[in-house]
Design a protein around this motif. Structure first.
Motif, PDB file in Angstrom:
ATOM      1  N   PRO A 163      33.084 -14.692 -24.612  1.00  0.00           N
ATOM      2  CA  PRO A 163      32.946 -13.821 -25.784  1.00  0.00           C
ATOM      3  C   PRO A 163      33.349 -14.912 -27.127  1.00  0.00           C
ATOM      4  O   PRO A 163      33.697 -16.018 -26.039  1.00  0.00           O
ATOM      5  CB  PRO A 163      34.049 -12.754 -26.112  1.00  0.00           C
ATOM      6  CG  PRO A 163      34.941 -13.647 -25.100  1.00  0.00           C
ATOM      7  CD  PRO A 163      34.303 -14.047 -23.861  1.00  0.00           C
ATOM      8  N   ASP A 164      32.241 -14.746 -28.063  1.00  0.00           N
ATOM      9  CA  ASP A 164      32.710 -16.031 -29.054  1.00  0.00           C
ATOM     10  C   ASP A 164      33.988 -16.149 -29.441  1.00  0.00           C
ATOM     11  O   ASP A 164      33.597 -14.375 -30.034  1.00  0.00           O
ATOM     12  CB  ASP A 164      31.021 -15.300 -29.965  1.00  0.00           C
ATOM     13  CG  ASP A 164      31.506 -16.640 -31.351  1.00  0.00           C
ATOM     14  OD1 ASP A 164      32.845 -17.385 -30.853  1.00  0.00           O
ATOM     15  OD2 ASP A 164      30.393 -17.025 -31.288  1.00  0.00           O
ATOM     16  N   PRO A 165      34.808 -16.385 -30.104  1.00  0.00           N
ATOM     17  CA  PRO A 165      36.041 -16.328 -30.669  1.00  0.00           C
ATOM     18  C   PRO A 165      36.629 -16.203 -31.955  1.00  0.00           C
ATOM     19  O   PRO A 165      36.625 -15.487 -32.517  1.00  0.00           O
ATOM     20  CB  PRO A 165      37.007 -17.250 -29.903  1.00  0.00           C
ATOM     21  CG  PRO A 165      35.819 -18.279 -29.968  1.00  0.00           C
ATOM     22  CD  PRO A 165      34.804 -18.573 -29.077  1.00  0.00           C
ATOM     23  N   GLU A 166      34.930 -15.866 -32.318  1.00  0.00           N
ATOM     24  CA  GLU A 166      34.443 -16.141 -33.897  1.00  0.00           C
ATOM     25  C   GLU A 166      33.448 -14.939 -34.437  1.00  0.00           C
ATOM     26  O   GLU A 166      33.361 -14.736 -35.414  1.00  0.00           O
ATOM     27  CB  GLU A 166      34.083 -17.343 -34.565  1.00  0.00           C
ATOM     28  CG  GLU A 166      35.011 -18.093 -33.935  1.00  0.00           C
ATOM     29  CD  GLU A 166      34.036 -19.621 -34.948  1.00  0.00           C
ATOM     30  OE1 GLU A 166      32.856 -19.500 -35.705  1.00  0.00           O
ATOM     31  OE2 GLU A 166      34.751 -20.724 -34.972  1.00  0.00           O
ATOM     32  N   ASP A 167      33.633 -14.219 -32.981  1.00  0.00           N
ATOM     33  CA  ASP A 167      32.551 -12.932 -33.142  1.00  0.00           C
ATOM     34  C   ASP A 167      34.002 -11.885 -33.538  1.00  0.00           C
ATOM     35  O   ASP A 167      34.452 -11.441 -32.441  1.00  0.00           O
ATOM     36  CB  ASP A 167      31.640 -12.905 -31.936  1.00  0.00           C
ATOM     37  CG  ASP A 167      30.705 -11.286 -31.747  1.00  0.00           C
ATOM     38  OD1 ASP A 167      31.008 -11.507 -33.223  1.00  0.00           O
ATOM     39  OD2 ASP A 167      30.745 -10.818 -31.233  1.00  0.00           O
ATOM     40  N   GLU A 168      33.515 -11.050 -34.598  1.00  0.00           N
ATOM     41  CA  GLU A 168      34.401 -10.034 -35.032  1.00  0.00           C
ATOM     42  C   GLU A 168      34.072  -8.807 -34.945  1.00  0.00           C
ATOM     43  O   GLU A 168      34.220  -7.937 -35.450  1.00  0.00           O
ATOM     44  CB  GLU A 168      34.610 -10.257 -36.862  1.00  0.00           C
ATOM     45  CG  GLU A 168      35.701 -11.343 -37.347  1.00  0.00           C
ATOM     46  CD  GLU A 168      35.309 -11.846 -38.854  1.00  0.00           C
ATOM     47  OE1 GLU A 168      34.977 -10.551 -39.540  1.00  0.00           O
ATOM     48  OE2 GLU A 168      35.679 -12.911 -39.117  1.00  0.00           O
ATOM     49  N   GLY A 169      33.200  -8.988 -34.553  1.00  0.00           N
ATOM     50  CA  GLY A 169      31.998  -7.526 -34.166  1.00  0.00           C
ATOM     51  C   GLY A 169      32.065  -7.228 -32.975  1.00  0.00           C
ATOM     52  O   GLY A 169      32.412  -5.753 -32.594  1.00  0.00           O
ATOM     53  N   ILE A 170      33.278  -7.878 -32.139  1.00  0.00           N
ATOM     54  CA  ILE A 170      33.042  -7.474 -30.862  1.00  0.00           C
ATOM     55  C   ILE A 170      35.042  -6.897 -30.445  1.00  0.00           C
ATOM     56  O   ILE A 170      36.138  -7.627 -31.034  1.00  0.00           O
ATOM     57  CB  ILE A 170      33.317  -8.893 -29.360  1.00  0.00           C
ATOM     58  CG1 ILE A 170      33.813  -8.046 -28.213  1.00  0.00           C
ATOM     59  CG2 ILE A 170      34.786  -9.942 -29.624  1.00  0.00           C
ATOM     60  CD1 ILE A 170      34.009  -9.327 -26.988  1.00  0.00           C
ATOM     61  N   LEU A 171      35.375  -5.938 -30.115  1.00  0.00           N
ATOM     62  CA  LEU A 171      36.055  -5.124 -29.956  1.00  0.00           C
ATOM     63  C   LEU A 171      37.662  -6.075 -29.050  1.00  0.00           C
ATOM     64  O   LEU A 171      37.144  -6.715 -28.638  1.00  0.00           O
ATOM     65  CB  LEU A 171      35.946  -3.851 -29.771  1.00  0.00           C
ATOM     66  CG  LEU A 171      35.558  -2.431 -30.355  1.00  0.00           C
ATOM     67  CD1 LEU A 171      35.162  -1.382 -30.060  1.00  0.00           C
ATOM     68  CD2 LEU A 171      36.407  -2.605 -31.514  1.00  0.00           C
ATOM     69  N   GLU A 172      39.243  -5.935 -29.343  1.00  0.00           N
ATOM     70  CA  GLU A 172      39.510  -6.972 -29.416  1.00  0.00           C
ATOM     71  C   GLU A 172      39.417  -6.409 -27.207  1.00  0.00           C
ATOM     72  O   GLU A 172      40.155  -7.456 -26.650  1.00  0.00           O
ATOM     73  CB  GLU A 172      41.078  -6.665 -29.433  1.00  0.00           C
ATOM     74  CG  GLU A 172      42.000  -7.246 -29.514  1.00  0.00           C
ATOM     75  CD  GLU A 172      41.892  -8.942 -28.865  1.00  0.00           C
ATOM     76  OE1 GLU A 172      42.691  -8.880 -28.266  1.00  0.00           O
ATOM     77  OE2 GLU A 172      40.993  -8.587 -29.758  1.00  0.00           O
ATOM     78  N   TYR A 173      39.871  -4.654 -27.251  1.00  0.00           N
ATOM     79  CA  TYR A 173      39.902  -4.684 -25.807  1.00  0.00           C
ATOM     80  C   TYR A 173      38.975  -5.262 -24.778  1.00  0.00           C
ATOM     81  O   TYR A 173      39.142  -5.248 -23.639  1.00  0.00           O
ATOM     82  CB  TYR A 173      39.388  -2.857 -25.788  1.00  0.00           C
ATOM     83  CG  TYR A 173      39.309  -2.686 -23.840  1.00  0.00           C
ATOM     84  CD1 TYR A 173      40.103  -2.143 -23.047  1.00  0.00           C
ATOM     85  CD2 TYR A 173      38.578  -2.710 -23.841  1.00  0.00           C
ATOM     86  CE1 TYR A 173      40.943  -1.956 -22.105  1.00  0.00           C
ATOM     87  CE2 TYR A 173      38.007  -1.600 -22.186  1.00  0.00           C
ATOM     88  CZ  TYR A 173      38.988  -1.802 -21.849  1.00  0.00           C
ATOM     89  OH  TYR A 173      39.171  -0.690 -19.900  1.00  0.00           O
ATOM     90  N   ASP A 174      37.076  -5.245 -24.910  1.00  0.00           N
ATOM     91  CA  ASP A 174      36.362  -5.846 -24.667  1.00  0.00           C
ATOM     92  C   ASP A 174      36.152  -7.706 -24.676  1.00  0.00           C
ATOM     93  O   ASP A 174      36.400  -7.757 -23.741  1.00  0.00           O
ATOM     94  CB  ASP A 174      35.005  -5.561 -25.215  1.00  0.00           C
ATOM     95  CG  ASP A 174      34.759  -4.198 -26.051  1.00  0.00           C
ATOM     96  OD1 ASP A 174      35.212  -3.477 -24.680  1.00  0.00           O
ATOM     97  OD2 ASP A 174      34.078  -3.812 -26.019  1.00  0.00           O
ATOM     98  N   PHE A 175      36.733  -7.671 -25.128  1.00  0.00           N
ATOM     99  CA  PHE A 175      37.466  -9.510 -25.510  1.00  0.00           C
ATOM    100  C   PHE A 175      38.088 -10.001 -24.313  1.00  0.00           C
ATOM    101  O   PHE A 175      37.554 -10.713 -23.833  1.00  0.00           O
ATOM    102  CB  PHE A 175      37.466 -10.026 -27.157  1.00  0.00           C
ATOM    103  CG  PHE A 175      38.127 -11.181 -26.952  1.00  0.00           C
ATOM    104  CD1 PHE A 175      36.952 -12.224 -27.660  1.00  0.00           C
ATOM    105  CD2 PHE A 175      39.292 -11.853 -26.849  1.00  0.00           C
ATOM    106  CE1 PHE A 175      37.635 -13.434 -27.635  1.00  0.00           C
ATOM    107  CE2 PHE A 175      40.281 -13.272 -26.471  1.00  0.00           C
ATOM    108  CZ  PHE A 175      38.413 -14.259 -26.534  1.00  0.00           C
ATOM    109  N   GLN A 176      39.560  -9.091 -24.638  1.00  0.00           N
ATOM    110  CA  GLN A 176      40.407  -9.332 -23.012  1.00  0.00           C
ATOM    111  C   GLN A 176      39.953  -9.255 -21.762  1.00  0.00           C
ATOM    112  O   GLN A 176      39.743  -9.620 -21.046  1.00  0.00           O
ATOM    113  CB  GLN A 176      41.077  -8.283 -24.119  1.00  0.00           C
ATOM    114  CG  GLN A 176      42.451  -8.819 -24.984  1.00  0.00           C
ATOM    115  CD  GLN A 176      42.973 -10.233 -24.915  1.00  0.00           C
ATOM    116  OE1 GLN A 176      43.412 -11.254 -23.383  1.00  0.00           O
ATOM    117  NE2 GLN A 176      42.817 -10.978 -25.848  1.00  0.00           N
TER     118      GLN A 176
END
Length: 346
Positions: free
Chosen positions: A26-39
């Motif tokens: 995931p893009d670390p600067e993408d504020e649209g992605i939920l924290e759960y999905d990022f992790q």
């Protein structure tokens, strides 16, 4: 249909091409992605790397074991060939034997039927190493979880190990075990207590057991664990201090007084430092004698033709004389002087 390599040589040829691990990170600067999905995305990528690393390390250990055993059978008996093999591949001896130990652990678990080849993929490398070092009962609990498809990390291994330690120990009162079994007393607090209590003689266990039985809560467990740790340190150090052993001091009475004044930790540190000092003095004397012997030998072997070696001996005179002088700082303003006096029997 792709052809499957039939030999290790063919497999090695295939692996000449780099493996393309193209993760969808995931893009670390993408504020649209939920924290759960990022992790979830980064955890999945990390797990793949962990599994790949573990399988590779096990096979490296097996390869190293084969090379070592071959050298044992037909080498010079000193392992020179094996060491040269490691050197050519820039592998340290400690690293090699660590990998061999990992391979041995894997093969043992597989041979005993505790673990299937597929289940190994559910381990992180560190979790597998910790499992291999654990007690057989803990291994059974961990491998059963892995066989069910659970992801095994060091945290899971430690949790299962703590639970087994707490429930199987005969040192913990039933009141505490009941709370642990009910889930109201976390096993992570009980395992350290058990480990500290195992170091103590039976005579010192009862007061600790009575305390946790009457107040089976986390704060009490933490305090008793600390008390047990200092008590073990006190007893171990006191047994090593010659100044104490040569006296008529009643260490048990001294212990009771320390407990009454709530200064057991200070008393424990006191005897620990005394033990360290005695050992340091013994090592200092041995080193001083050795330094003097080497200095005398070099003095005999040198003369006017070796002025620099004679200068070296002159520089070290402050360390080989009866009074040793050592500066405590770079300026030389603070100097410690130690005078070594020995009896006639030394």
């Amino acid at each position: 249909m792709a052809q499957v390599p039939q030999s290790t040589a063919e497999l090695a040829a295939v692996l000449q091409e780099p493996v393309d691990l193209n993760f969808d990170l995931p893009d670390p600067e993408d504020e649209g992605i939920l924290e759960y999905d990022f992790q979830q995305l980064v955890d999945n990528a990390w797990l793949v790397c962990d599994r790949f690393d573990l399988q590779t390390e096990i096979w490296r250990g097996r390869i190293l074991r084969v090379v070592r055993d071959r050298e044992k059978k037909g080498g010079d008996g000193r392992g020179t060939g094996f060491l040269n093999w490691l050197k050519s591949r820039e592998i340290s001896k400690s690293q090699a034997y660590s990998l061999i130990e990992l391979a041995n652990s894997a093969d043992t678990l597989l041979a005993e039927g505790k673990l299937s080849t597929d289940a190994i993929r559910n381990f992180s490398k560190r979790a597998f190493v910790e499992t291999a070092k654990s007690a057989p009962e803990v291994q059974q609990l961990v491998t059963e979880a892995a066989e069910k498809g659970d992801r095994i990390t060091r945290r899971e291994v430690k949790q299962l190990s703590d639970e087994w330690t707490a429930m199987s120990s005969e040192l913990l009162p039933d009141e505490v075990k009941e709370k642990a079994s009910a889930g109201t007393m976390p096993a992570r607090y009980l395992a350290p207590l058990v480990k500290e209590m195992e170091k103590l003689p039976e005579i010192h266990l009862k007061p600790l057991q009575e305390e946790v039985a009457s107040n089976p809560d986390v704060d009490t467990i933490k305090q008793v664990t600390s008390d047990a740790r200092y008590l073990a340190k006190y007893l171990d150090s006191a047994a090593q201090v010659q100044a104490i052993q040569a006296s008529s001091l009643d260490m048990e009475m001294a212990l009771e007084e320390a407990l009454r004044l709530d200064c057991l930790n200070t008393a424990a540190d006191l005897v620990k430092q005394a033990s360290t000092l005695e050992q340091t003095v013994g090592k200092l004397y041995t080193t001083w004698k050795r330094l003097g012997s080497l200095s005398d030998r070099l003095y005999v072997d040198t003369g006017a033709s070796t002025p620099h070696l004679r200068s070296l001996l002159s520089c070290l005179e402050s360390l080989v004389n009866e009074v040793i002088e050592v500066p405590l700082d770079d300026t030389g303003e603070q100097i410690v002087r130690l005078k070594i006096l020995t009896d006639s029997n030394s």
